[in-house]
Design an enzyme around this catalytic site. Structure first.
Site: not given
Length: 237
Positions: A105-106, A109, A113
Site C-alpha cells: 500500500h505504501e 503512494h 508520486h
C-alpha cells in the site's frame, strides 16, 4: 456575548461530535484487530514487508525511494519530500500477508508520486493551508465569540472556513488511499507475490485501514456541521 447554549456548555449538537468519535474508535479497533489477525498468517513466499516493498518499487521502475524501518505500530508512511518509504515494527521484518499488504500500500503512494497522480498532488498542495486552518479555526471562533459585533461574526466565519480546509484535506485523502490500496492488490495479484487465498486476508486488512480514513472524514464533516449549526447564523441574531 454569545451565551451558554451556543458552544460554552452542553448543547444537542455535541451528539455530532460524539457520533464522530464513536465512528473513529470503531474504525481504529477494526483495523487493529484485523491486522493482528492476519499478521499471524505467514505468506508462503516468506518475503518480509521490507523485501516486498523493495521488489514492488523495482518492478515499478522506482529506484530512488529508500525503504527504511521506523518505530511504532502501523506508523507506516511514504514521505514524498525525501522519497522514503517508512515501515513500522510490525511490518518491516514481518512475512505475514498483513505486513506485505501494508508495505505494498505504501509503495502504491510512491507509484502515485512517480506518475504524478492528480489527487496526491492536490493533497500535497492542500497540506500547508489545511494545517493552518485546523490550527486557527477554533481560536478564531472563540475570539469571535467575545465580540457581539460584525467583527465577531467575521472572525467566526473565517474560523469556519478555516476548518473547512481541514475537512477538504480529509476528503481529498480518500481517493489517494483507495487508489494506493487498489495498486497494491493489483500488483500482489498480478505478480503472484501472494496467492489468491493469501490475498483475501490482505484485502481485509486494507479495507479496514481504508475505513479509518472514511471515519476521519465523517468525523470532520460532522464537526463542521456542528460549527455551521452553532455559529453559521450568528450574524443574523
Amino acid at each position: 456575548m454569545y451565551g451558554g447554549y451556543y458552544g460554552w456548555y452542553w448543547d444537542p449538537t455535541y451528539f455530532l461530535v460524539v457520533i464522530g468519535a464513536i465512528i473513529c474508535l470503531l474504525a481504529s479497533a477494526k483495523v487493529n484487530t484485523t491486522f493482528k489477525r492476519f499478521n499471524k498468517v505467514r505468506s508462503a513466499s516468506g518475503m518480509t514487508g521490507a523485501q516486498a516493498a523493495e521488489r514492488m518499487l523495482q518492478m515499478s521502475g522506482i529506484y530512488d525511494v529508500k525503504v527504511q524501518h521506523i518505530s511504532g505500530n502501523l506508523t507506516d508512511n511514504y514521505n514524498p519530500g525525501n522519497k522514503t518509504l517508512n515501515l513500522s515494527d510490525s511490518v518491516y521484518g514481518s512475512s505475514s500477508v498483513a505486513a506485505i499488504g501494508v508495505a505494498a500500500h505504501e509503495c502504491g503512494h510512491a507509484i502515485q508520486h512517480q506518475k504524478e497522480y492528480v489527487p496526491l498532488k492536490l493533497r500535497s498542495a492542500i497540506v500547508p493551508v489545511a494545517n493552518i486552518g485546523s490550527t486557527l479555526a477554533w481560536p478564531l471562533i472563540i475570539i469571535g465569540l467575545l465580540f457581539n459585533s460584525t467583527t465577531g461574526s467575521m472572525l467566526i466565519t473565517i474560523g469556519i472556513w478555516a476548518f473547512s480546509l481541514a475537512v477538504l484535506f480529509q476528503l481529498v485523502t480518500l481517493p489517494v488511499e483507495f487508489n494506493a490500496s487498489a495498486r497494491a492488490v493489483n500488483f500482489l495479484d498480478s505478480t503472484g507475490m501472494l496467492s489468491h487465498e493469501e490475498l483475501k486476508g490482505t484485502k481485509k486488512v486494507l479495507k479496514a485501514a481504508a475505513f479509518t480514513y472514511v471515519a476521519s472524514a465523517a468525523a470532520a464533516i460532522l464537526q463542521l456541521l456542528r460549527l455551521v449549526l452553532l455559529f453559521g447564523g450568528r450574524d443574523r441574531d
